[in-house]
Every structure is written in C-alpha cells, then in structure tokens.
Write a protein that holds these residues in place. Structure first.
Motif, PDB file in Angstrom:
ATOM      1  N   TRP A 196       4.417   8.552   6.334  1.00  0.00           N
ATOM      2  CA  TRP A 196       3.531   7.898   7.299  1.00  0.00           C
ATOM      3  C   TRP A 196       4.180   7.972   8.681  1.00  0.00           C
ATOM      4  CZ3 TRP A 196      -0.980   7.355   5.210  1.00  0.00           C
ATOM      5  CH2 TRP A 196      -1.072   7.203   3.822  1.00  0.00           C
ATOM      6  N   ALA A 197       3.664   8.854   9.511  1.00  0.00           N
ATOM      7  CA  ALA A 197       4.269   9.161  10.802  1.00  0.00           C
ATOM      8  C   ALA A 197       3.626   8.380  11.940  1.00  0.00           C
ATOM      9  CB  ALA A 197       4.143  10.659  11.080  1.00  0.00           C
ATOM     10  N   ASN A 198       4.406   8.284  13.010  1.00  0.00           N
ATOM     11  CA  ASN A 198       3.940   7.689  14.254  1.00  0.00           C
ATOM     12  C   ASN A 198       2.948   8.665  14.905  1.00  0.00           C
ATOM     13  OD1 ASN A 198       3.810   7.083  17.066  1.00  0.00           O
ATOM     14  ND2 ASN A 198       5.668   5.890  16.856  1.00  0.00           N
ATOM     15  N   PRO A 199       1.786   8.206  15.360  1.00  0.00           N
ATOM     16  CA  PRO A 199       0.786   9.119  15.930  1.00  0.00           C
ATOM     17  C   PRO A 199       0.970   9.434  17.411  1.00  0.00           C
ATOM     18  CG  PRO A 199      -0.130   6.927  15.829  1.00  0.00           C
ATOM     19  CD  PRO A 199       1.256   6.843  15.215  1.00  0.00           C
ATOM     20  N   ASP A 200       2.028   8.938  18.039  1.00  0.00           N
ATOM     21  CA  ASP A 200       2.185   9.101  19.490  1.00  0.00           C
ATOM     22  C   ASP A 200       2.140  10.554  19.957  1.00  0.00           C
ATOM     23  OD1 ASP A 200       2.317   6.380  19.723  1.00  0.00           O
ATOM     24  OD2 ASP A 200       4.485   6.304  20.072  1.00  0.00           O
ATOM     25  N   GLN A 215      -1.452  15.004   6.956  1.00  0.00           N
ATOM     26  CA  GLN A 215      -0.268  14.246   7.372  1.00  0.00           C
ATOM     27  C   GLN A 215      -0.640  12.771   7.496  1.00  0.00           C
ATOM     28  OE1 GLN A 215       3.146  14.856   8.066  1.00  0.00           O
ATOM     29  NE2 GLN A 215       3.049  12.630   8.110  1.00  0.00           N
ATOM     30  N   GLY A 216       0.070  11.924   6.781  1.00  0.00           N
ATOM     31  CA  GLY A 216      -0.179  10.486   6.878  1.00  0.00           C
ATOM     32  C   GLY A 216       0.191   9.968   8.260  1.00  0.00           C
ATOM     33  N   LEU A 217      -0.685   9.143   8.827  1.00  0.00           N
ATOM     34  CA  LEU A 217      -0.448   8.565  10.152  1.00  0.00           C
ATOM     35  C   LEU A 217      -0.531   7.047  10.091  1.00  0.00           C
ATOM     36  CD1 LEU A 217      -2.653  10.847  12.451  1.00  0.00           C
ATOM     37  CD2 LEU A 217      -0.178  10.996  12.064  1.00  0.00           C
ATOM     38  N   LYS A 218       0.348   6.409  10.836  1.00  0.00           N
ATOM     39  CA  LYS A 218       0.293   4.956  11.002  1.00  0.00           C
ATOM     40  C   LYS A 218      -0.701   4.681  12.121  1.00  0.00           C
ATOM     41  CE  LYS A 218       5.151   4.338   9.854  1.00  0.00           C
ATOM     42  NZ  LYS A 218       6.475   3.946  10.388  1.00  0.00           N
ATOM     43  N   VAL A 219      -1.792   4.061  11.777  1.00  0.00           N
ATOM     44  CA  VAL A 219      -2.768   3.661  12.793  1.00  0.00           C
ATOM     45  C   VAL A 219      -2.679   2.145  12.908  1.00  0.00           C
ATOM     46  CG1 VAL A 219      -4.263   5.684  12.782  1.00  0.00           C
ATOM     47  CG2 VAL A 219      -4.599   3.960  11.050  1.00  0.00           C
ATOM     48  N   GLU A 220      -1.501   1.706  13.343  1.00  0.00           N
ATOM     49  CA  GLU A 220      -1.108   0.289  13.345  1.00  0.00           C
ATOM     50  C   GLU A 220      -2.071  -0.619  14.098  1.00  0.00           C
ATOM     51  OE1 GLU A 220       2.416   0.658  11.100  1.00  0.00           O
ATOM     52  OE2 GLU A 220       1.514  -1.142  11.858  1.00  0.00           O
ATOM     53  N   ALA A 221      -2.513  -0.177  15.255  1.00  0.00           N
ATOM     54  CA  ALA A 221      -3.354  -1.043  16.072  1.00  0.00           C
ATOM     55  C   ALA A 221      -4.656  -1.381  15.365  1.00  0.00           C
ATOM     56  CB  ALA A 221      -3.640  -0.383  17.419  1.00  0.00           C
ATOM     57  N   ARG A 265      -5.793  -2.649  12.338  1.00  0.00           N
ATOM     58  CA  ARG A 265      -5.618  -3.409  11.102  1.00  0.00           C
ATOM     59  C   ARG A 265      -4.513  -2.868  10.213  1.00  0.00           C
ATOM     60  NH1 ARG A 265     -11.826  -2.925  10.896  1.00  0.00           N
ATOM     61  NH2 ARG A 265     -12.365  -4.525  12.376  1.00  0.00           N
ATOM     62  N   LYS A 266      -3.405  -2.470  10.858  1.00  0.00           N
ATOM     63  CA  LYS A 266      -2.238  -1.976  10.102  1.00  0.00           C
ATOM     64  C   LYS A 266      -2.627  -0.876   9.131  1.00  0.00           C
ATOM     65  CE  LYS A 266       0.922  -5.202  11.322  1.00  0.00           C
ATOM     66  NZ  LYS A 266       1.791  -4.766  12.349  1.00  0.00           N
ATOM     67  N   GLY A 267      -3.439   0.061   9.594  1.00  0.00           N
ATOM     68  CA  GLY A 267      -3.966   1.101   8.728  1.00  0.00           C
ATOM     69  C   GLY A 267      -3.031   2.268   8.506  1.00  0.00           C
ATOM     70  N   ARG A 268      -3.365   3.036   7.494  1.00  0.00           N
ATOM     71  CA  ARG A 268      -2.685   4.283   7.161  1.00  0.00           C
ATOM     72  C   ARG A 268      -3.782   5.304   6.869  1.00  0.00           C
ATOM     73  NH1 ARG A 268       0.746   1.567   8.966  1.00  0.00           N
ATOM     74  NH2 ARG A 268       2.826   1.142   8.156  1.00  0.00           N
ATOM     75  N   ALA A 269      -3.808   6.379   7.634  1.00  0.00           N
ATOM     76  CA  ALA A 269      -4.869   7.377   7.474  1.00  0.00           C
ATOM     77  C   ALA A 269      -4.259   8.747   7.216  1.00  0.00           C
ATOM     78  CB  ALA A 269      -5.743   7.424   8.730  1.00  0.00           C
ATOM     79  N   ARG A 270      -5.007   9.572   6.484  1.00  0.00           N
ATOM     80  CA  ARG A 270      -4.633  10.966   6.236  1.00  0.00           C
ATOM     81  C   ARG A 270      -5.759  11.845   6.783  1.00  0.00           C
ATOM     82  NH1 ARG A 270      -0.399  11.420   2.870  1.00  0.00           N
ATOM     83  NH2 ARG A 270       0.007   9.741   1.404  1.00  0.00           N
ATOM     84  N   PRO A 271      -5.700  12.174   8.074  1.00  0.00           N
ATOM     85  CA  PRO A 271      -6.748  13.048   8.598  1.00  0.00           C
ATOM     86  C   PRO A 271      -6.670  14.418   7.926  1.00  0.00           C
ATOM     87  CG  PRO A 271      -4.988  12.802  10.205  1.00  0.00           C
ATOM     88  CD  PRO A 271      -4.690  11.857   9.078  1.00  0.00           C
ATOM     89  N   ASP A 272      -7.797  15.106   7.889  1.00  0.00           N
ATOM     90  CA  ASP A 272      -7.784  16.464   7.352  1.00  0.00           C
ATOM     91  C   ASP A 272      -6.819  17.327   8.150  1.00  0.00           C
ATOM     92  OD1 ASP A 272      -9.648  16.002   5.293  1.00  0.00           O
ATOM     93  OD2 ASP A 272     -11.307  16.233   6.707  1.00  0.00           O
ATOM     94  N   GLY A 273      -6.708  17.063   9.442  1.00  0.00           N
ATOM     95  CA  GLY A 273      -5.767  17.794  10.286  1.00  0.00           C
ATOM     96  C   GLY A 273      -5.243  16.917  11.409  1.00  0.00           C
ATOM     97  N   ALA A 274      -3.976  17.125  11.755  1.00  0.00           N
ATOM     98  CA  ALA A 274      -3.354  16.441  12.892  1.00  0.00           C
ATOM     99  C   ALA A 274      -2.683  17.516  13.737  1.00  0.00           C
ATOM    100  CB  ALA A 274      -2.342  15.406  12.427  1.00  0.00           C
ATOM    101  N   LEU A 275      -3.162  17.708  14.954  1.00  0.00           N
ATOM    102  CA  LEU A 275      -2.635  18.723  15.861  1.00  0.00           C
ATOM    103  C   LEU A 275      -1.513  18.122  16.698  1.00  0.00           C
ATOM    104  CD1 LEU A 275      -3.218  21.710  16.833  1.00  0.00           C
ATOM    105  CD2 LEU A 275      -4.485  20.641  18.718  1.00  0.00           C
ATOM    106  N   ALA A 276      -0.334  18.737  16.600  1.00  0.00           N
ATOM    107  CA  ALA A 276       0.834  18.237  17.334  1.00  0.00           C
ATOM    108  C   ALA A 276       1.769  19.414  17.608  1.00  0.00           C
ATOM    109  CB  ALA A 276       1.556  17.167  16.517  1.00  0.00           C
ATOM    110  N   PHE A 293       0.832  -1.202   0.000  1.00  0.00           N
ATOM    111  CA  PHE A 293       0.000   0.000   0.000  1.00  0.00           C
ATOM    112  C   PHE A 293       0.870   1.257   0.000  1.00  0.00           C
ATOM    113  CE2 PHE A 293      -1.573   3.578   2.401  1.00  0.00           C
ATOM    114  CZ  PHE A 293      -2.625   3.962   1.581  1.00  0.00           C
ATOM    115  N   GLU A 294       1.887   1.287   0.862  1.00  0.00           N
ATOM    116  CA  GLU A 294       2.740   2.474   0.942  1.00  0.00           C
ATOM    117  C   GLU A 294       3.414   2.764  -0.397  1.00  0.00           C
ATOM    118  OE1 GLU A 294       5.347   1.919   4.296  1.00  0.00           O
ATOM    119  OE2 GLU A 294       3.798   2.586   5.703  1.00  0.00           O
TER     120      GLU A 294
END
Length: 192
Positions: free
Chosen positions: A100-104, A70-76, A78-89, A16-17
C-alpha cells in the motif's frame, strides 16, 4: 441502526491490510468508503484495454510507468485502500513502498469498468472521489458500457473540478502533468 461508514469504517485499516495480505491470489480486496470491496477479476477485453493504454504511455512518456493493480493509500478518503487498474508514476516510484503505497507521486489513476453490478458505484463515484481526495492530478475512467473515456482533473477540496468525456474513436488529450495523446479508434474493437 447501521453504523455510518462515512464517520466510522466497518473495519480498521490495520485489520484490512492484514486480511488483504492473507487473501488468496484470486481475490483482490479494497477498502472503499469504509467497506471491504472485492475487485472483480478482469476479463480479456479489460486486459486488452489496459495493454493498449500501457503501450501509449510507454511510447509517449518513457520515463513513466503504468503500474497495474498497485495498492494506494487514499487516506483522506475514510482511510481507504484502493487498487486502481493502473497508476501512472515515474519509473521506480513504488520501490520500497510495500503493498500500500503513498499516492503523492502518482500522476494519474486509471479504472476500466467491468461487467458487474457494482461498477457504477465503485468506479464512477467512490473511487473517483477517493483519488480526488488523495489529490491525484488525473483520473482516467475507461467506460466500456458507455464506450467513452472520462477524464477528471484539477482536484481541489476532495473533488475533481474538471470533467471531460470523449467517445471511443476521438483523440483524447490527457492534461498536465500527464501530457499524453490517445487516439482511441482501436477501443471500438474492445468494447463489449
């Protein structure tokens, strides 16, 4: 018999990546619930809502950034990859993490519904569950169809324990660790 995507994704994450990496710029791909999803290109009202929210975040929490797409690894989940409209960090959190970044370090994800038939399944259910499974503290859904904001918080065991919704026009207090107040009267102008 169709394979159960909950147990076995239809495509490996690595494949997929690679597919997402070579996709044309006009196509944004996600891996949600083990299936490849094409994320709709946002319309003008969608973009205006995002900019409205971005400004509020910058005004109240200048040490944070609302990163678009921002692409996020939502591993827990089903090994997903999501692109939220926004990620606040924190500002510069995503430096060096690649596509594909770590969401921690993500405090909140944002989805703004689109006018497409998959928005109910994708934004209101599957992505919400993926963000909860990744233990992202707050998920803000700006529901254009219902003219409301829905705030999910307190992730535990792959689900958000708290859900509060407000109508466009209400004053919305985003919970810790976000701590931002949204006066949403202006969103009535962007509803469609």
């Amino acid at each position: 018999m169709t394979p159960n995507t909950a147990d076995r994704p239809l495509i490996l994450v690595e494949d997929f990546e690679e597919l997402a990496r070579v996709a044309p710029e006009t196509v944004r791909l996600e891996l949600i619930s083990g299936k490849i999803e094409v994320k709709p290109v946002p319309d003008g009202n969608h973009g205006q809502i995002f900019m409205w929210l971005l400004k509020r975040c910058m005004q109240q929490r200048p040490e944070l950034s609302l990163f678009p797409e921002q692409g996020l690894k939502v591993e827990a989940y089903r090994k997903g990859r999501a692109r939220p409209d926004g990620a606040l960090a924190l500002d510069e959190y995503f430096l060096g993490q690649g596509e594909w970044a770590n969401p921690d370090g993500v405090l909140m994800t944002v989805e703004i519904t689109s006018n497409d038939p998959d928005t109910d399944r994708r934004d209101r259910h599957e992505k919400r569950d993926g963000y909860a499974a990744a233990e992202i503290p707050v998920y803000l859904l700006v529901d254009r169809e219902a003219c409301k904001l829905v705030v999910y918080s307190e992730p535990d065991c792959g689900k958000y324990c708290k859900r509060v919704s407000w109508r466009f026009g209400d004053v919305v207090e985003l919970p810790a660790p976000v701590g931002i107040t949204l006066r949403t009267e202006k969103l009535k102008d962007y509803a469609d």
